[in-house]
Design a protein around this motif. Structure first.
Motif, PDB file in Angstrom:
ATOM      1  N   LEU A  29      34.921  64.505  44.017  1.00 18.47           N
ATOM      2  CA  LEU A  29      33.245  64.802  43.767  1.00 18.47           C
ATOM      3  C   LEU A  29      33.541  64.332  42.324  1.00 18.47           C
ATOM      4  CD1 LEU A  29      34.849  68.571  45.319  1.00 18.47           C
ATOM      5  CD2 LEU A  29      33.018  67.241  46.460  1.00 18.47           C
ATOM      6  N   PHE A  30      32.547  64.042  41.718  1.00 18.59           N
ATOM      7  CA  PHE A  30      32.159  63.713  40.703  1.00 18.59           C
ATOM      8  C   PHE A  30      30.952  64.666  39.701  1.00 18.59           C
ATOM      9  CE2 PHE A  30      34.228  60.223  42.807  1.00 18.59           C
ATOM     10  CZ  PHE A  30      34.750  60.114  41.349  1.00 18.59           C
ATOM     11  N   ALA A  31      30.802  65.673  39.046  1.00 16.82           N
ATOM     12  CA  ALA A  31      29.989  66.536  37.502  1.00 16.82           C
ATOM     13  C   ALA A  31      29.880  65.333  36.624  1.00 16.82           C
ATOM     14  CB  ALA A  31      30.830  67.256  38.213  1.00 16.82           C
ATOM     15  N   LEU A  32      28.143  64.568  36.733  1.00 14.05           N
ATOM     16  CA  LEU A  32      27.716  63.989  35.738  1.00 14.05           C
ATOM     17  C   LEU A  32      27.007  65.458  34.568  1.00 14.05           C
ATOM     18  CD1 LEU A  32      27.071  60.623  37.269  1.00 14.05           C
ATOM     19  CD2 LEU A  32      29.362  61.367  36.507  1.00 14.05           C
ATOM     20  N   PRO A  33      26.271  64.723  33.932  1.00 14.75           N
ATOM     21  CA  PRO A  33      25.489  65.866  32.832  1.00 14.75           C
ATOM     22  C   PRO A  33      24.103  64.770  33.428  1.00 14.75           C
ATOM     23  CG  PRO A  33      26.832  64.588  31.442  1.00 14.75           C
ATOM     24  CD  PRO A  33      27.375  64.164  32.658  1.00 14.75           C
ATOM     25  N   GLY A  34      22.911  65.712  32.890  1.00 13.26           N
ATOM     26  CA  GLY A  34      21.360  65.844  33.889  1.00 13.26           C
ATOM     27  C   GLY A  34      20.892  64.771  34.197  1.00 13.26           C
ATOM     28  N   SER A  35      21.139  63.419  32.470  1.00 18.02           N
ATOM     29  CA  SER A  35      19.895  62.761  32.183  1.00 18.02           C
ATOM     30  C   SER A  35      20.407  61.548  32.575  1.00 18.02           C
ATOM     31  CB  SER A  35      20.341  62.211  30.801  1.00 18.02           C
ATOM     32  OG  SER A  35      21.589  62.041  30.529  1.00 18.02           O
ATOM     33  N   PRO A  36      19.248  60.837  33.084  1.00 18.44           N
ATOM     34  CA  PRO A  36      19.091  58.967  33.774  1.00 18.44           C
ATOM     35  C   PRO A  36      20.497  58.369  32.918  1.00 18.44           C
ATOM     36  CG  PRO A  36      17.000  59.960  33.681  1.00 18.44           C
ATOM     37  CD  PRO A  36      18.031  60.505  32.487  1.00 18.44           C
ATOM     38  N   SER A  37      20.606  58.383  31.998  1.00 19.56           N
ATOM     39  CA  SER A  37      21.297  57.580  30.514  1.00 19.56           C
ATOM     40  C   SER A  37      22.818  58.541  30.806  1.00 19.56           C
ATOM     41  CB  SER A  37      20.581  57.876  29.174  1.00 19.56           C
ATOM     42  OG  SER A  37      22.354  57.913  28.952  1.00 19.56           O
ATOM     43  N   ALA A  38      23.533  58.949  31.125  1.00 18.47           N
ATOM     44  CA  ALA A  38      24.501  59.487  31.646  1.00 18.47           C
ATOM     45  C   ALA A  38      24.582  58.848  32.776  1.00 18.47           C
ATOM     46  CB  ALA A  38      24.195  60.735  31.120  1.00 18.47           C
ATOM     47  N   CYS A  39      23.883  59.162  33.814  1.00 22.55           N
ATOM     48  CA  CYS A  39      23.782  58.324  34.603  1.00 22.55           C
ATOM     49  C   CYS A  39      24.570  57.289  35.204  1.00 22.55           C
ATOM     50  CB  CYS A  39      23.030  59.266  35.783  1.00 22.55           C
ATOM     51  SG  CYS A  39      22.869  60.957  36.346  1.00 22.55           S
ATOM     52  N   ARG A  40      23.473  56.431  34.387  1.00 25.15           N
ATOM     53  CA  ARG A  40      23.477  55.093  34.007  1.00 25.15           C
ATOM     54  C   ARG A  40      24.997  55.054  33.703  1.00 25.15           C
ATOM     55  NH1 ARG A  40      17.953  55.077  33.053  1.00 25.15           N
ATOM     56  NH2 ARG A  40      18.678  55.100  30.754  1.00 25.15           N
ATOM     57  N   ASP A  41      25.611  55.451  32.228  1.00 23.61           N
ATOM     58  CA  ASP A  41      26.532  55.548  31.114  1.00 23.61           C
ATOM     59  C   ASP A  41      27.753  55.829  33.063  1.00 23.61           C
ATOM     60  OD1 ASP A  41      25.621  54.453  29.438  1.00 23.61           O
ATOM     61  OD2 ASP A  41      25.713  56.689  28.497  1.00 23.61           O
ATOM     62  N   ALA A  42      28.173  56.720  33.227  1.00 23.66           N
ATOM     63  CA  ALA A  42      28.851  57.068  34.222  1.00 23.66           C
ATOM     64  C   ALA A  42      29.036  56.136  35.279  1.00 23.66           C
ATOM     65  CB  ALA A  42      29.298  58.637  34.572  1.00 23.66           C
ATOM     66  N   TRP A  43      28.067  55.578  35.894  1.00 21.68           N
ATOM     67  CA  TRP A  43      28.245  54.559  37.094  1.00 21.68           C
ATOM     68  C   TRP A  43      28.728  52.903  36.575  1.00 21.68           C
ATOM     69  CZ3 TRP A  43      28.401  54.866  42.251  1.00 21.68           C
ATOM     70  CH2 TRP A  43      27.958  53.718  42.892  1.00 21.68           C
ATOM     71  N   ASP A  44      27.716  52.997  36.211  1.00 22.58           N
ATOM     72  CA  ASP A  44      28.239  51.401  34.724  1.00 22.58           C
ATOM     73  C   ASP A  44      29.607  51.514  34.126  1.00 22.58           C
ATOM     74  OD1 ASP A  44      25.799  50.989  35.897  1.00 22.58           O
ATOM     75  OD2 ASP A  44      24.412  50.907  33.216  1.00 22.58           O
ATOM     76  N   GLY A  45      29.901  52.319  33.554  1.00 24.09           N
ATOM     77  CA  GLY A  45      31.441  52.218  32.968  1.00 24.09           C
ATOM     78  C   GLY A  45      32.304  52.956  33.910  1.00 24.09           C
ATOM     79  N   ILE A  46      31.960  53.413  34.873  1.00 28.03           N
ATOM     80  CA  ILE A  46      33.178  53.497  35.655  1.00 28.03           C
ATOM     81  C   ILE A  46      33.139  54.127  37.564  1.00 28.03           C
ATOM     82  CG2 ILE A  46      34.636  56.190  35.816  1.00 28.03           C
ATOM     83  CD1 ILE A  46      33.563  57.392  33.723  1.00 28.03           C
TER      84      ILE A  46
END
Length: 182
Positions: free
Chosen positions: A135-152
């Motif tokens: 289970l992963f909870a990310l912030p609600g911005s597309p930028s944060a989603c990109r950062d989490a996916w692309d970086g981790i």
């Protein structure tokens, strides 16, 4: 340094995308779309998508439904991780975790700091495991989603990532639920 071992076959995982919002609809869920596009682009399956309101019980209920579904390996949510009164996603997630993965939130904030500076302290991104589901909870911005996916996440959800990854641990996530000697 970590790398992808191309000699290993890629194993796709089934990922559910949860958007937590009082205002988003399927037509304007840019963060959910960002995650779904990246998941598919990496070769994984978007097993399910849902939008739930900023409510601990509603979020936890959706998480439990997907945790109970053997066809879902991972849940990634977007939204509700801030510090305002309506931001309750971390509380909902922590209510269903069997084990927290504190390094995820720490690493996310480190990566985010490079882009938004000290504003990263406003994110309560979190991760854990329950019922054999990540289970992963990310912030609600597309930028944060990109950062989490692309970086981790693109690396940790790729079984070819060396020296280790979360996928290779999946068969062992529920070993505590099996009777001794079974």
């Amino acid at each position: 340094m970590a790398k992808i071992d191309e000699s290993r076959p890629f194993l796709p995982v089934s990922i559910a995308v949860l958007t937590v919002s009082d205002t988003r609809t399927p037509a304007d869920d840019k963060s959910g779309d960002t995650l779904a596009d990246r998941i598919r682009g990496a070769g994984h399956d978007v097993a399910a998508r849902a939008i739930v309101r900023d409510d601990i019980a509603a979020i936890a209920a959706q998480l439990r439904t997907w945790i109970a579904d053997p066809a879902i390996d991972v849940v990634i949510s977007t939204g509700g991780t801030g510090v305002t009164g309506r931001d309750v996603t971390p509380e909902a997630f922590q209510g269903v975790y069997e084990k927290e993965i504190p390094g995820f939130g720490e690493l996310f904030r480190m990566l985010s700091y490079e882009k938004v500076g000290t504003s990263t302290i406003q994110s309560r991104a979190t991760a854990g495991v329950a019922g054999g589901t990540y289970l992963f909870a990310l912030p609600g911005s597309p930028s944060a989603c990109r950062d989490a996916w692309d970086g981790i996440l693109q690396y940790q959800l790729d079984n070819r990532h060396r020296p280790c990854n979360l996928v290779e641990l999946m068969p062992r996530l529920t070993e505590h639920l099996k009777p001794a000697g079974a």
